[in-house]
Scaffold this motif. Structure first.
Motif, PDB file in Angstrom:
ATOM      1  N   ARG A 181     -30.858  57.923  21.903  1.00 49.04           N
ATOM      2  CA  ARG A 181     -30.271  56.908  21.024  1.00 49.04           C
ATOM      3  C   ARG A 181     -31.371  56.043  20.422  1.00 49.04           C
ATOM      4  O   ARG A 181     -32.358  55.723  21.103  1.00 49.04           O
ATOM      5  CB  ARG A 181     -29.302  56.029  21.827  1.00 49.04           C
ATOM      6  N   PHE A 182     -31.167  55.648  19.163  1.00 51.07           N
ATOM      7  CA  PHE A 182     -32.134  54.809  18.475  1.00 51.07           C
ATOM      8  C   PHE A 182     -31.406  53.715  17.708  1.00 51.07           C
ATOM      9  O   PHE A 182     -30.307  53.926  17.191  1.00 51.07           O
ATOM     10  CB  PHE A 182     -32.967  55.627  17.477  1.00 51.07           C
ATOM     11  N   ALA A 183     -32.036  52.557  17.637  1.00 46.71           N
ATOM     12  CA  ALA A 183     -31.568  51.459  16.788  1.00 46.71           C
ATOM     13  C   ALA A 183     -32.770  50.952  16.008  1.00 46.71           C
ATOM     14  O   ALA A 183     -33.737  50.460  16.607  1.00 46.71           O
ATOM     15  CB  ALA A 183     -30.965  50.340  17.633  1.00 46.71           C
ATOM     16  N   ASN A 184     -32.722  51.096  14.696  1.00 44.96           N
ATOM     17  CA  ASN A 184     -33.865  50.743  13.836  1.00 44.96           C
ATOM     18  C   ASN A 184     -35.149  51.409  14.317  1.00 44.96           C
ATOM     19  O   ASN A 184     -36.196  50.772  14.468  1.00 44.96           O
ATOM     20  CB  ASN A 184     -34.033  49.224  13.763  1.00 44.96           C
ATOM     21  N   ARG A 185     -35.045  52.706  14.611  1.00 47.82           N
ATOM     22  CA  ARG A 185     -36.163  53.565  15.026  1.00 47.82           C
ATOM     23  C   ARG A 185     -36.700  53.249  16.420  1.00 47.82           C
ATOM     24  O   ARG A 185     -37.753  53.748  16.800  1.00 47.82           O
ATOM     25  CB  ARG A 185     -37.311  53.477  14.010  1.00 47.82           C
ATOM     26  N   VAL A 186     -36.004  52.428  17.199  1.00 47.93           N
ATOM     27  CA  VAL A 186     -36.449  52.064  18.546  1.00 47.93           C
ATOM     28  C   VAL A 186     -35.589  52.813  19.567  1.00 47.93           C
ATOM     29  O   VAL A 186     -34.356  52.740  19.505  1.00 47.93           O
ATOM     30  CB  VAL A 186     -36.337  50.546  18.779  1.00 47.93           C
ATOM     31  N   PRO A 187     -36.192  53.527  20.537  1.00 46.78           N
ATOM     32  CA  PRO A 187     -35.394  54.242  21.551  1.00 46.78           C
ATOM     33  C   PRO A 187     -34.652  53.275  22.457  1.00 46.78           C
ATOM     34  O   PRO A 187     -35.159  52.209  22.819  1.00 46.78           O
ATOM     35  CB  PRO A 187     -36.457  55.027  22.338  1.00 46.78           C
ATOM     36  N   LEU A 188     -33.446  53.661  22.840  1.00 46.50           N
ATOM     37  CA  LEU A 188     -32.637  52.918  23.808  1.00 46.50           C
ATOM     38  C   LEU A 188     -32.521  53.785  25.064  1.00 46.50           C
ATOM     39  O   LEU A 188     -31.892  54.841  25.036  1.00 46.50           O
ATOM     40  CB  LEU A 188     -31.250  52.617  23.234  1.00 46.50           C
ATOM     41  N   LEU A 189     -33.128  53.340  26.166  1.00 44.40           N
ATOM     42  CA  LEU A 189     -33.225  54.182  27.360  1.00 44.40           C
ATOM     43  C   LEU A 189     -32.265  53.780  28.468  1.00 44.40           C
ATOM     44  O   LEU A 189     -32.024  54.566  29.385  1.00 44.40           O
ATOM     45  CB  LEU A 189     -34.663  54.153  27.903  1.00 44.40           C
ATOM     46  N   TYR A 190     -31.738  52.573  28.433  1.00 42.49           N
ATOM     47  CA  TYR A 190     -30.873  52.088  29.508  1.00 42.49           C
ATOM     48  C   TYR A 190     -29.459  51.837  28.985  1.00 42.49           C
ATOM     49  O   TYR A 190     -29.230  51.796  27.778  1.00 42.49           O
ATOM     50  CB  TYR A 190     -31.440  50.806  30.113  1.00 42.49           C
ATOM     51  N   GLN A 191     -28.527  51.659  29.923  1.00 45.14           N
ATOM     52  CA  GLN A 191     -27.118  51.363  29.642  1.00 45.14           C
ATOM     53  C   GLN A 191     -26.499  52.385  28.692  1.00 45.14           C
ATOM     54  O   GLN A 191     -25.823  52.040  27.727  1.00 45.14           O
ATOM     55  CB  GLN A 191     -26.978  49.947  29.055  1.00 45.14           C
ATOM     56  N   GLN A 192     -26.722  53.652  28.972  1.00 44.57           N
ATOM     57  CA  GLN A 192     -26.224  54.698  28.079  1.00 44.57           C
ATOM     58  C   GLN A 192     -24.707  54.708  28.001  1.00 44.57           C
ATOM     59  O   GLN A 192     -24.138  54.819  26.917  1.00 44.57           O
ATOM     60  CB  GLN A 192     -26.732  56.056  28.552  1.00 44.57           C
ATOM     61  N   SER A 193     -24.038  54.601  29.147  1.00 40.31           N
ATOM     62  CA  SER A 193     -22.574  54.712  29.140  1.00 40.31           C
ATOM     63  C   SER A 193     -21.909  53.536  28.431  1.00 40.31           C
ATOM     64  O   SER A 193     -20.757  53.644  28.011  1.00 40.31           O
ATOM     65  CB  SER A 193     -22.053  54.804  30.580  1.00 40.31           C
ATOM     66  N   ALA A 194     -22.612  52.394  28.305  1.00 46.69           N
ATOM     67  CA  ALA A 194     -22.041  51.229  27.622  1.00 46.69           C
ATOM     68  C   ALA A 194     -22.330  51.234  26.133  1.00 46.69           C
ATOM     69  O   ALA A 194     -21.879  50.332  25.423  1.00 46.69           O
ATOM     70  CB  ALA A 194     -22.587  49.946  28.246  1.00 46.69           C
ATOM     71  N   CYS A 195     -23.048  52.224  25.640  1.00 41.84           N
ATOM     72  CA  CYS A 195     -23.497  52.239  24.246  1.00 41.84           C
ATOM     73  C   CYS A 195     -22.490  52.951  23.357  1.00 41.84           C
ATOM     74  O   CYS A 195     -21.910  53.986  23.730  1.00 41.84           O
ATOM     75  CB  CYS A 195     -24.857  52.917  24.147  1.00 41.84           C
ATOM     76  N   CYS A 196     -22.287  52.428  22.182  1.00 45.68           N
ATOM     77  CA  CYS A 196     -21.377  53.031  21.207  1.00 45.68           C
ATOM     78  C   CYS A 196     -21.833  54.432  20.826  1.00 45.68           C
ATOM     79  O   CYS A 196     -20.997  55.315  20.572  1.00 45.68           O
ATOM     80  CB  CYS A 196     -21.303  52.140  19.978  1.00 45.68           C
ATOM     81  N   ALA A 197     -23.135  54.678  20.803  1.00 46.68           N
ATOM     82  CA  ALA A 197     -23.653  55.996  20.428  1.00 46.68           C
ATOM     83  C   ALA A 197     -23.216  57.063  21.428  1.00 46.68           C
ATOM     84  O   ALA A 197     -22.780  58.159  21.045  1.00 46.68           O
ATOM     85  CB  ALA A 197     -25.177  55.952  20.331  1.00 46.68           C
ATOM     86  N   PHE A 198     -23.322  56.767  22.714  1.00 42.32           N
ATOM     87  CA  PHE A 198     -22.917  57.749  23.727  1.00 42.32           C
ATOM     88  C   PHE A 198     -21.402  57.950  23.724  1.00 42.32           C
ATOM     89  O   PHE A 198     -20.912  59.072  23.897  1.00 42.32           O
ATOM     90  CB  PHE A 198     -23.384  57.295  25.111  1.00 42.32           C
ATOM     91  N   LYS A 199     -20.653  56.875  23.499  1.00 44.44           N
ATOM     92  CA  LYS A 199     -19.195  57.007  23.436  1.00 44.44           C
ATOM     93  C   LYS A 199     -18.770  57.891  22.266  1.00 44.44           C
ATOM     94  O   LYS A 199     -17.798  58.644  22.371  1.00 44.44           O
ATOM     95  CB  LYS A 199     -18.554  55.625  23.317  1.00 44.44           C
ATOM     96  N   SER A 200     -19.485  57.817  21.168  1.00 44.60           N
ATOM     97  CA  SER A 200     -19.152  58.674  20.025  1.00 44.60           C
ATOM     98  C   SER A 200     -19.432  60.137  20.344  1.00 44.60           C
ATOM     99  O   SER A 200     -18.727  61.032  19.847  1.00 44.60           O
ATOM    100  CB  SER A 200     -19.947  58.234  18.795  1.00 44.60           C
ATOM    101  N   VAL A 201     -20.437  60.415  21.180  1.00 39.83           N
ATOM    102  CA  VAL A 201     -20.721  61.797  21.589  1.00 39.83           C
ATOM    103  C   VAL A 201     -19.585  62.341  22.439  1.00 39.83           C
ATOM    104  O   VAL A 201     -19.123  63.471  22.249  1.00 39.83           O
ATOM    105  CB  VAL A 201     -22.061  61.868  22.349  1.00 39.83           C
ATOM    106  N   THR A 202     -19.121  61.550  23.402  1.00 38.05           N
ATOM    107  CA  THR A 202     -18.033  62.009  24.270  1.00 38.05           C
ATOM    108  C   THR A 202     -16.709  62.103  23.515  1.00 38.05           C
ATOM    109  O   THR A 202     -15.845  62.899  23.878  1.00 38.05           O
ATOM    110  CB  THR A 202     -17.885  61.061  25.477  1.00 38.05           C
ATOM    111  N   ASP A 203     -16.530  61.299  22.475  1.00 34.68           N
ATOM    112  CA  ASP A 203     -15.290  61.350  21.685  1.00 34.68           C
ATOM    113  C   ASP A 203     -15.238  62.565  20.766  1.00 34.68           C
ATOM    114  O   ASP A 203     -14.154  63.013  20.380  1.00 34.68           O
ATOM    115  CB  ASP A 203     -15.157  60.085  20.832  1.00 34.68           C
ATOM    116  N   THR A 204     -16.384  63.101  20.392  1.00 29.81           N
ATOM    117  CA  THR A 204     -16.428  64.262  19.501  1.00 29.81           C
ATOM    118  C   THR A 204     -15.993  65.511  20.253  1.00 29.81           C
ATOM    119  O   THR A 204     -16.403  65.749  21.389  1.00 29.81           O
ATOM    120  CB  THR A 204     -17.852  64.458  18.952  1.00 29.81           C
ATOM    121  N   SER A 205     -15.150  66.317  19.639  1.00 29.12           N
ATOM    122  CA  SER A 205     -14.652  67.545  20.269  1.00 29.12           C
ATOM    123  C   SER A 205     -15.653  68.676  20.032  1.00 29.12           C
ATOM    124  O   SER A 205     -15.597  69.370  19.015  1.00 29.12           O
ATOM    125  CB  SER A 205     -13.276  67.913  19.705  1.00 29.12           C
TER     126      SER A 205
END
Length: 645
Positions: free
Chosen positions: A425-449
């Motif tokens: 996951r990235f926000a403004n080109r910065v990696p996000l390494l913690y709190q993956q399950s609380a992130c909107c990006a990871f939730k969108s991955v699990t929501d995609t079929s």
């Protein structure tokens, strides 16, 4: 019976005497977990992250291709695996440097910076990061930050050592001298920051190496050199050019290289991101209190100029709509209304009329997305797979703030096939390494079929298979869930755009997988044919005397014709083509890697293949259709004459 000890009851005066102002640095010193310094391992990562982010922002704003060196030295080994050691972190860049008068404010004050008040895409937002890292180092080791800055290549560098007074949120400078001891950089200018701190260095998914690898993926225009503790005291055994040649060979794919004394994340794009422009706030993102505050502090005299200079997308025609909607029989408004004559009740009417007026979306020149070609270049460098695809969505808006979502997928190759997908996951080109399950990006991955794209996916989880998924959000203000900037808040508008970007990549991936599976099935059929045609040829020879080899060749030719799909080549869209290299110059959002080389002419900049196959002309297709029609007509005529006879 013992008497109870009498105590004086507190009153208003005694309680008032205990109250005092709390410094922001004092607050964060007690609550450092809010800034990402909640454990020694995470503290090391956060320190490096904040320094690297500042270096990248400075280089890009000065239009310099960034060269960054990150060095970690172990000063005291950890006494046990569960306890921290003592490390020295040094980050050097080739940016424009920092003028001397600003060094104390940037490194010795919390909530001081240039990015909080401007609506423009940048990595830093709050003005907390690097000064908080210095505060943490001071608290754990008692050592001040050491800063070397060289804003002018013809003058000596400044050597400053400073600590932060947390009770006042003020810097305390202990050393301030000029020095020639500054590392050579490509620009002759730059900044070097050294911080001693208690930390724990470990490798893994949330390590410094993982952060730098993902930073290199999202910033392919950057060259990063990493010197970990086990390499900090070693000398190189090979020259850089010779070693790179021995590792890369003739392959056109540039990947991360590990040397005897360092790890290099090379630059694969020689182009800086698009320069962004600062924009004014959009009215839809301004609340009533903020609107009233702007009316009090503005230097404009009339309502029309106030809307023009304090907001974006409010044209004179829109101002007329707003004032007409806010006007009543008792009081009317216009663009020439004096702001000093507007009271709170009138301001609230104008605000409500503003929110109910249809406005254009805010401008998007304040955003600099990574781009499809750059994402593919970064994924090629950091992920070893066989299929790459990327997608960039059109800009959208949440709470009046423009944002843009990008996604990329890497599939196959050396990726493990029995594990859940790796989501970066990235926000403004910065990696996000913690709190993956609380992130909107990871939730969108699990929501995609992902089952729609021939991937295995457990209920409510990420897909399982050899796949890496990348999601990037570019915005003038990223809605993080905390000050540590580790997860993106779950807004409906943001999650919707993320899902659409992932579905765009998923369609291309599903097409590629289906074609590959079909080719595999036909290849297995051919193996069965080849297993038995030898016996059939010998049996026919024994019965009819037909030449064995001639019959074998005829049967083999028939088997290949029946299973010719097994020899097909796939283009960037996963479609079958007949040309030798399987290339099609239509889209730039897919790359297929075959035998360690890019099988696509749409490779990223500086990694394009030399040969370009000729496109099939429409004239040949038309001629082929005419021949087929003639053959069919001839067969039908022969069949009719046979019945007539």
């Amino acid at each position: 019976m013992a008497k109870k000890k009498s105590t004086s009851r507190a009153n208003a005066e005694s309680m008032a005497s205990k109250q005092r102002e709390i410094s922001v640095s004092e607050f964060f010193a007690k609550n450092r977990h809010l800034l990402g310094f909640d454990n020694p391992r995470k503290a090391l990562l956060t320190t490096i992250k904040e320094a690297v982010d500042n270096a990248l922002d400075a280089c890009e704003e000065a239009e310099i291709l960034p060269d960054i060196e990150v060095k970690i030295e172990e000063l005291e080994a950890p006494p046990s695996p569960t306890k921290p050691g003592r490390y020295k972190v040094t980050i050097t860049d080739n940016g424009p440097g920092i003028v001397r008068r600003q060094v104390e404010n940037i490194f010795g004050k919390l909530l001081y910076g240039s990015k909080f008040h401007r609506l423009k895409m940048s990595r830093g937002q709050q003005g907390i990061g690097i000064s908080a890292a210095g505060m943490y180092g001071l608290m754990t080791t008692g050592k001040p930050m050491v800063i070397h800055t060289k804003p002018n290549k013809k003058k000596p560098a400044h050597h400053i050592e400073l600590a932060m007074d947390t009770s006042k949120n003020q810097p305390e400078v202990s050393v301030d001298i000029e020095t020639d001891d500054f590392p050579e950089t490509s620009t002759g200018t730059g900044t070097m920051v050294a911080i001693e701190l208690e930390a724990r260095f470990q490798r893994g998914k949330t390590s410094v190496e993982a952060y730098l690898e993902q930073t290199a993926i999202a910033n392919p225009h950057t060259k990063i050199t990493f010197i970990p503790p086990d390499k900090a005291s070693e000398d190189p055994t090979l020259e850089a050019g010779d070693e790179a040649k021995s590792e890369q060979g003739e392959s056109e794919i540039v990947r991360t290289a590990e040397y005897a004394d360092r790890i290099e994340y090379p630059r694969t794009i020689n182009e800086l991101p698009t320069e962004t422009q600062e924009i004014k706030p959009h009215p839809y993102g301004v609340e009533l209190g903020s609107f009233l505050g702007k009316l009090k502090t503005t230097e404009e005299k009339q309502l029309a100029s106030f809307f023009k200079n304090e907001f974006c997308r409010v044209t004179p025609a829109v101002v007329k709509q707003i004032t007409d909607a806010a006007s009543t029989k008792g009081k009317t408004f216009s663009g020439q209304t004096w702001i000093k004559n507007i009271d709170s009740a009138a301001a609230e009417k104008i605000y409500k009329a503003l929110q109910n007026t249809k406005l254009r979306s805010p401008p998007t020149d304040c955003l600099a997305p990574i781009g499809v070609r750059q994402m593919l270049a970064g994924m090629l460098k950091g992920v070893q797979a066989e299929f790459y695809t990327a997608s960039t969505r059109n800009p959208a808006v949440y709470r009046g703030n423009p944002f843009q979502i990008e996604a990329a997928v890497a599939y196959g190759g050396d990726l493990p096939g029995d594990q859940p997908a790796r989501v970066i996951r990235f926000a403004n080109r910065v990696p996000l390494l913690y709190q993956q399950s609380a992130c909107c990006a990871f939730k969108s991955v699990t929501d995609t079929s992902w089952r729609n794209y021939n991937m295995s996916q457990p209920r409510g989880g990420a897909p399982v298979g050899p796949i890496v998924i990348m999601i990037h959000m570019a915005s003038v203000w990223v809605p993080f869930t905390s000050e540590s900037k580790e997860a993106i808040a779950d807004y409906d508008e943001i999650r919707k755009e993320m899902k659409l970007a992932l579905q765009d990549c998923g369609r291309k991936l599903g097409q590629y997988i289906r074609r590959r599976q079909k080719m595999k099935r036909e290849g297995e059929r051919r193996d069965i044919f080849e297993r038995y045609i030898g016996e059939i040829s010998r049996a026919c020879n024994a019965l009819t005397g037909t030449d064995t080899q001639e019959l074998y060749d005829a049967l083999l030719k028939q088997a290949k014709r029946r299973t010719e799909i097994a020899d097909a080549q796939l283009d960037e869209e996963g479609k079958f083509v007949k040309d030798e290299h399987g290339r099609l110059a239509k889209d730039e959002d897919v790359i297929i890697v075959k035998d360690g080389a890019i099988a696509s002419e749409n490779a990223p900049v500086d990694q394009q293949a030399e040969a370009k196959p000729a496109k099939r002309s429409s004239k040949k297709k038309v001629a082929k259709k005419k021949v087929v029609k003639k053959v069919r007509k001839k067969k039908a005529t022969e069949k009719a004459s046979l019945f007539e006879g």
